[in-house]
Design a protein around this motif. Structure first.
Motif, PDB file in Angstrom:
ATOM      1  N   THR A 107       1.365-101.425  20.949  1.00 28.00           N
ATOM      2  CA  THR A 107       1.669-101.743  22.340  1.00 28.00           C
ATOM      3  C   THR A 107       1.756-100.470  23.160  1.00 28.00           C
ATOM      4  O   THR A 107       2.033 -99.394  22.630  1.00 28.00           O
ATOM      5  CB  THR A 107       3.009-102.514  22.432  1.00 28.00           C
ATOM      6  N   TRP A 108       1.501-100.599  24.459  1.00 23.19           N
ATOM      7  CA  TRP A 108       1.712 -99.492  25.394  1.00 23.19           C
ATOM      8  C   TRP A 108       3.154 -99.580  25.862  1.00 23.19           C
ATOM      9  O   TRP A 108       3.538-100.524  26.551  1.00 23.19           O
ATOM     10  CB  TRP A 108       0.764 -99.595  26.574  1.00 23.19           C
ATOM     11  N   SER A 109       3.959 -98.612  25.490  1.00 23.78           N
ATOM     12  CA  SER A 109       5.389 -98.629  25.787  1.00 23.78           C
ATOM     13  C   SER A 109       5.740 -97.527  26.775  1.00 23.78           C
ATOM     14  O   SER A 109       5.230 -96.414  26.676  1.00 23.78           O
ATOM     15  CB  SER A 109       6.188 -98.428  24.495  1.00 23.78           C
ATOM     16  N   GLY A 110       6.590 -97.842  27.731  1.00 20.33           N
ATOM     17  CA  GLY A 110       6.973 -96.820  28.700  1.00 20.33           C
ATOM     18  C   GLY A 110       7.678 -97.381  29.902  1.00 20.33           C
ATOM     19  O   GLY A 110       8.584 -98.200  29.781  1.00 20.33           O
ATOM     20  N   GLU A 111       7.222 -96.984  31.086  1.00 18.19           N
ATOM     21  CA  GLU A 111       7.899 -97.310  32.337  1.00 18.19           C
ATOM     22  C   GLU A 111       7.674 -98.754  32.763  1.00 18.19           C
ATOM     23  O   GLU A 111       6.604 -99.307  32.593  1.00 18.19           O
ATOM     24  CB  GLU A 111       7.409 -96.391  33.455  1.00 18.19           C
TER      25      GLU A 111
END
Length: 208
Positions: free
Chosen positions: A96-100
């Motif tokens: 997954t793309w995790s962040g803001e």
């Protein structure tokens, strides 16, 4: 995703747009206006391909970036209707793309404080693949709502994909513990005012 759609920049030319210029590309895309298609490609960064597969297929180079127009994928609620939540899974290996959750504002110019869009930073998360976990970064650009008028497709965003193996974290021995104590990830922020191209501007050379 078409692997034939490689960058068509002239040999020796690097694509170094500023944040506002990337938003201009996105504005042209979602409003169906003509733009130079040699640098920003069409691709699915929220699809079945892994980040490293996209990187290899499109000729990614260490220290450089790849730019894509991609569509956001909204989750569905219990009634089957699209929700406001964005599904940021990528690939088939549970990554997954995790962040803001909220983006940093982008202004029209250094002196004009009008917000024209936002930039969100994400990092690839997958503890099942430690060789890739934390190695891939993505900056996702979106337009401010006031900049969207009678668009062809408002779900488009512009993404900048990069590889930063040197920033990869060392995984803890107890992976299960990390799953329950996952902290927010931050990536190097995009900066406004970067060099575009040596002795060239996008506006002049690509007739935007």
């Amino acid at each position: 995703m078409d692997s034939r759609n490689h960058s068509l920049l002239p040999v020796g030319v690097r694509f170094r747009p500023t944040d506002p210029q990337l938003l201009r590309y996105l504005n042209f895309k979602i409003h169906g206006l003509p733009y130079f298609k040699g640098a920003v490609l069409d691709g699915d960064l929220y699809g079945e391909m892994e980040p490293w597969e996209i990187w290899l297929r499109f000729g990614g180079i260490a220290g450089e970036h790849l730019y894509f127009f991609t569509k956001l994928k909204r989750s569905t609620n219990n009634s089957g209707r699209l929700s406001a939540h964005i599904n940021r899974k990528v690939g088939l290996a549970n990554g997954t793309w995790s962040g803001e959750n909220s983006g940093s504002p982008i202004f029209a110019t250094k002196t004009d404080k009008q917000i024209i869009g936002y930039c969100k930073c994400f990092r690839y998360e997958n503890i099942q693949l430690p060789q890739h976990h934390g190695e891939w970064f993505m900056h996702e650009y979106s337009l401010h709502q006031d900049s969207i008028h009678q668009v062809v497709d408002s779900d488009y965003v512009l993404c900048r994909l990069s590889k930063h193996g040197r920033l990869k974290r060392k995984l803890p021995k107890n992976l299960e513990l990390q799953q329950h104590s996952k902290k927010r990830i931050t990536a190097p922020r995009s900066t406004i005012g970067q060099d575009i191209m040596s002795n060239m501007t996008i506006d002049q050379d690509f007739n935007l």
